[in-house]
Structures are given as structure tokens and as C-alpha cells.
Write a protein that holds these residues in place. Structure first.
Motif, PDB file in Angstrom:
ATOM      1  N   CYS A  52     -13.755  72.307 111.207  1.00  0.00           N
ATOM      2  CA  CYS A  52     -13.847  73.605 110.553  1.00  0.00           C
ATOM      3  C   CYS A  52     -12.724  73.789 109.533  1.00  0.00           C
ATOM      4  N   ILE A  53     -12.919  74.755 108.655  1.00  0.00           N
ATOM      5  CA  ILE A  53     -11.941  75.049 107.613  1.00  0.00           C
ATOM      6  C   ILE A  53     -10.785  75.855 108.193  1.00  0.00           C
ATOM      7  N   LEU A  54      -9.549  75.522 107.763  1.00  0.00           N
ATOM      8  CA  LEU A  54      -8.401  76.338 108.134  1.00  0.00           C
ATOM      9  C   LEU A  54      -8.215  77.442 107.098  1.00  0.00           C
ATOM     10  N   SER A  55      -7.658  78.544 107.530  1.00  0.00           N
ATOM     11  CA  SER A  55      -7.508  79.699 106.666  1.00  0.00           C
ATOM     12  C   SER A  55      -6.245  79.624 105.822  1.00  0.00           C
ATOM     13  N   ASN A  56      -6.357  80.046 104.559  1.00  0.00           N
ATOM     14  CA  ASN A  56      -5.185  80.277 103.738  1.00  0.00           C
ATOM     15  C   ASN A  56      -4.682  81.690 104.011  1.00  0.00           C
ATOM     16  N   VAL A  57      -3.411  81.952 103.717  1.00  0.00           N
ATOM     17  CA  VAL A  57      -2.870  83.271 104.025  1.00  0.00           C
ATOM     18  C   VAL A  57      -3.499  84.362 103.183  1.00  0.00           C
ATOM     19  N   ASN A  58      -3.914  84.022 101.960  1.00  0.00           N
ATOM     20  CA  ASN A  58      -4.479  85.040 101.077  1.00  0.00           C
ATOM     21  C   ASN A  58      -5.993  85.130 101.147  1.00  0.00           C
ATOM     22  N   THR A  59      -6.616  84.116 101.742  1.00  0.00           N
ATOM     23  CA  THR A  59      -8.071  84.121 101.813  1.00  0.00           C
ATOM     24  C   THR A  59      -8.529  83.746 103.212  1.00  0.00           C
ATOM     25  N   LEU A  85      13.903  72.007  90.455  1.00  0.00           N
ATOM     26  CA  LEU A  85      13.909  71.239  91.707  1.00  0.00           C
ATOM     27  C   LEU A  85      12.511  71.159  92.315  1.00  0.00           C
ATOM     28  N   TRP A  86      11.777  72.254  92.262  1.00  0.00           N
ATOM     29  CA  TRP A  86      10.409  72.301  92.785  1.00  0.00           C
ATOM     30  C   TRP A  86       9.433  72.545  91.633  1.00  0.00           C
ATOM     31  N   LYS A  87       8.260  71.935  91.711  1.00  0.00           N
ATOM     32  CA  LYS A  87       7.194  72.259  90.775  1.00  0.00           C
ATOM     33  C   LYS A  87       6.680  73.656  91.095  1.00  0.00           C
ATOM     34  N   ASP A  88       6.461  74.456  90.062  1.00  0.00           N
ATOM     35  CA  ASP A  88       5.932  75.810  90.281  1.00  0.00           C
ATOM     36  C   ASP A  88       4.595  75.758  91.007  1.00  0.00           C
ATOM     37  N   SER A  89       3.769  74.760  90.650  1.00  0.00           N
ATOM     38  CA  SER A  89       2.445  74.657  91.279  1.00  0.00           C
ATOM     39  C   SER A  89       2.569  74.360  92.770  1.00  0.00           C
ATOM     40  N   ASP A  90       3.543  73.527  93.153  1.00  0.00           N
ATOM     41  CA  ASP A  90       3.757  73.223  94.565  1.00  0.00           C
ATOM     42  C   ASP A  90       4.259  74.448  95.319  1.00  0.00           C
ATOM     43  N   MET A  91       5.162  75.193  94.702  1.00  0.00           N
ATOM     44  CA  MET A  91       5.687  76.404  95.339  1.00  0.00           C
ATOM     45  C   MET A  91       4.572  77.414  95.573  1.00  0.00           C
ATOM     46  N   GLU A  92       3.670  77.515  94.608  1.00  0.00           N
ATOM     47  CA  GLU A  92       2.549  78.452  94.743  1.00  0.00           C
ATOM     48  C   GLU A  92       1.671  78.076  95.932  1.00  0.00           C
ATOM     49  N   VAL A  93       1.437  76.776  96.122  1.00  0.00           N
ATOM     50  CA  VAL A  93       0.605  76.319  97.234  1.00  0.00           C
ATOM     51  C   VAL A  93       1.330  76.541  98.556  1.00  0.00           C
ATOM     52  N   VAL A 105       3.900  78.572  99.398  1.00  0.00           N
ATOM     53  CA  VAL A 105       4.137  79.968  99.775  1.00  0.00           C
ATOM     54  C   VAL A 105       2.871  80.806  99.665  1.00  0.00           C
ATOM     55  N   GLY A 106       2.059  80.545  98.637  1.00  0.00           N
ATOM     56  CA  GLY A 106       0.878  81.361  98.401  1.00  0.00           C
ATOM     57  C   GLY A 106      -0.298  81.017  99.291  1.00  0.00           C
ATOM     58  N   ASP A 107      -0.558  79.724  99.470  1.00  0.00           N
ATOM     59  CA  ASP A 107      -1.720  79.303 100.262  1.00  0.00           C
ATOM     60  C   ASP A 107      -1.404  79.140 101.745  1.00  0.00           C
ATOM     61  N   PHE A 108      -0.258  78.538 102.041  1.00  0.00           N
ATOM     62  CA  PHE A 108       0.081  78.269 103.438  1.00  0.00           C
ATOM     63  C   PHE A 108       0.945  79.376 104.041  1.00  0.00           C
ATOM     64  N   GLY A 109       2.084  79.646 103.449  1.00  0.00           N
ATOM     65  CA  GLY A 109       3.027  80.619 103.996  1.00  0.00           C
ATOM     66  C   GLY A 109       4.168  79.908 104.711  1.00  0.00           C
ATOM     67  N   ILE A 110       5.310  80.576 104.813  1.00  0.00           N
ATOM     68  CA  ILE A 110       6.473  79.953 105.436  1.00  0.00           C
ATOM     69  C   ILE A 110       7.136  80.887 106.452  1.00  0.00           C
ATOM     70  N   VAL A 111       7.791  80.274 107.409  1.00  0.00           N
ATOM     71  CA  VAL A 111       8.572  80.992 108.411  1.00  0.00           C
ATOM     72  C   VAL A 111      10.014  80.530 108.239  1.00  0.00           C
TER      73      VAL A 111
END
Length: 308
Positions: free
Chosen positions: A112-119, A213-221, A223-229
Motif C-alpha cells: 500500500c501507499i504511505l502517506s505524505n504529511v501534506n497529502t 549545503l542542501w539542495k532546495d528540492s531535497d529539503m522540500e521533500v 520537510v514537506g513530503d516526509f516531515g521531521i522530528v
């Protein structure tokens, strides 16, 4: 909220683990404890993913040693496991790639599909069969009957994932299941939302603010798609850090900062302090490392020279 309506979480920690310290394990424990206290989450597993040898960090010992030390450090845990996938690749992998790998692997294992934090997913993210005679990775075993559903779930997933990761399987042998397929009425399924969240210290959060240091696209994925603790260290102002980065500021709702008391011993997370203590024969090394890890280091003659 019932356990089935809470977001089920797998915490993933990436890093050198050179060596793994008591503080690294403490981060997992404190993060799980805090997430449970919010009443919104239930942590069903933790994954430690040591970095590839080609990362190029000075004094980084070979991954075969770091993997063994990590395994020794979590051998008494029933919910944290060590994953060798990152070390087994041909070259260094980005944190974003590691997260995406585990998301794809979970999809193959659970079907099954895992959920993204925004979707959030509108379909069952994990089908937990209610028929005890059903076979598969969720099959009930007498030895686990007294454990909560989430622990049973992670126990079977971890067992299957461990077998998959350690043999570097051919992806073609996995069966992909259409998450929109009609599951029928013969089996009743619980709907469980599952996410993989990156577990880190405030030092990694602060690194997001370093230009280039970080690619903006990677940071978006990440923090935006996965999320961090985030587990803060030594009174670091995480609010100030988040406000310093446009990506972090925009995705603030996807960042969970673990609140802790003044006596929170996050300073012992430092692998650098551990290596220095080993090199200088400092008895305080027992404050930083588990005894089994110390024994392995001494047996393998690691970190004895200043270069490593």
C-alpha cells in the motif's frame, strides 16, 4: 483518539554513527515518548541507517564496523532496527534518497501507499487482517499475542524488511498491489495511516540554513513530503533556526520539536566526544557508549589513533 485513528510513525535516523552512542538511542526513546504524549501519533518502529563509506568524513571507520556497533547498541530493543541498505550502495546516498528508498520498500512489503504529511492517503495505508488464520507478514504468532497491535505490526514488518535488506534482493520479485483495488468483503481491514519521519538533532536542522549545503528540492521533500522530528541539544533555540530558513518556515507544521526538561542528557549523543575519550583512555567513555560497543571497539582496535 484510538490507536487506529492515530498516525502510525516509523522514525528514521541517518548519520555516521561513528560510533553509535547512548545519546543516539536516547533520541529515539525521547522522540517516541513525546510523540505518544501528543495523542496524535503512535510510533511503531525505528530505523538506524549508517552513512556510506564514501561520505568522506575524516576518521570514518568502515561501515562493516559501524553496522555491527549499531546492531550491538540496539540488540535489546524490540522496536529499533539497523538497516544496511545505505552502506550497501555503490556510493554515498542523500538523506532524501534514503527516505524515498524506505518509503518504496514499505510500499512493496505492505502493498500500500504511505502517506505524505501534506497529502494524507484516502485509502488504507496498511491492511491489518482481522482473520487470525490469514497468512503473510501480519500473521499472528502465539509469542506476540500479548503485544499491542502496533508492536505486532512492526515486529512482522521488521522481520520481513530485515530479510529483504540484508540480501540485496532483485526488485522484480516483489508483488505490487494496486492500493485502489477492491479488497472485497471476505476480509475486514483496519485503516492505518503510516508515515516515515526523519529523526534528527538540532544540529542537522541548523545545517538546513547553511547556503549551498542542501539542495532546495531535497529539503522540500524531506520537510514537506516526509516531515521531521527534532530532538534539541543543549538548549538550542529551534524556533530561531526554523525562522532563518524559508523552507523550514514554510513547512513548520511538519516539524515536531521534542520538548524536554533541563536535565535532558543530549550532550552524550556526541560521537566526537566518544572518540576523544577512547583515544585518551578516558574512563568517562562509559557515559557515552554501551559496554558491548566499547568491547567491540577495543577488540577491533578502532579509534585508537587520532586519525580514526
Amino acid at each position: 483518539m484510538t490507536d487506529n485513528t492515530k498516525t502510525h510513525v516509523i522514525l528514521l535516523s541517518c548519520g555516521s554513527f561513528n560510533p553509535i552512542t547512548k545519546g543516539h538511542i536516547h533520541m529515539f526513546e525521547k522522540a517516541r515518548e513525546y510523540l505518544h504524549k501528543t495523542g496524535k501519533f503512535i510510533v511503531i518502529g525505528g530505523i538506524i541507517s549508517p552513512v556510506h563509506d564514501s561520505y568522506g568524513k575524516p576518521g570514518l571507520v568502515p561501515s562493516r564496523h559501524r553496522l555491527i556497533m549499531c546492531q550491538l547498541a540496539v540488540q535489546s530493543s524490540d522496536w529499533i532496527r539497523v538497516d544496511p541498505w545505505e552502506c550497501y550502495q555503490d556510493t554515498w546516498q542523500t538523506t532524501c534518497s534514503v527516505l524515498e528508498h524506505h518509503r518504496d520498500l514499505m510500499k512493496r512489503v505492505t502493498g500500500c501507499i504511505l502517506s505524505n504529511v501534506n497529502t494524507p492517503s484516502t485509502t488504507p495505508v496498511i491492511g491489518q487482517p482481522q482473520n487470525e488464520t490469514q497468512t503473510g507478514i501480519y500473521q499472528n504468532h502465539n509469542t506476540m499475542n500479548n503485544k499491542p497491535i502496533a508492536i505486532k505490526l512492526w515486529g512482522k514488518m521488521s522481520e520481513s524488511l530485515g530479510k529483504i535488506c540484508c540480501v540485496r534482493p532483485n526488485i522484480d520479485r516483489f508483488t505490487f498491489v494496486d492500493e485502489n483495488a477492491n479488497l472485497g468483503t471476505a476480509m475486514r481491514y483496519e485503516e492505518i495511516e503510516l508515515r516515515i519521519l526523519l529523526l534528527c538533532g538540532s544540529d542537522l536542522l541548523e545545517s538546513f540554513c547553511i547556503p549551498g549545503l542542501w539542495k532546495d528540492s531535497d529539503m522540500e521533500v524531506i520537510v514537506g513530503d516526509f516531515g521531521i522530528v527534532v530532538v534539541p541539544r543543549d538548549g538550542v533555540d529551534t524556533e530561531r533556526i526554523m525562522n532563518h530558513s524559508s523552507v523550514l518556515r514554510k513547512n513548520k507544521d511538519n516539524i515536531t520539536v521534542v520538548k524536554h526538561d533541563a536535565n535532558h542528557p543530549m550532550s552524550i549523543v556526541s560521537s566526537t566526544k566518544s572518540r576523544l575519550a577512547l583515544q585518551h583512555g578516558d574512563g568517562h567513555v562509559v557515559d557515552y557508549l554501551n559496554q558491548t560497543v566499547i568491547d567491540y571497539i577495543l577488540q577491533s582496535q578502532l579509534y585508537i589513533n587520532a586519525s580514526g
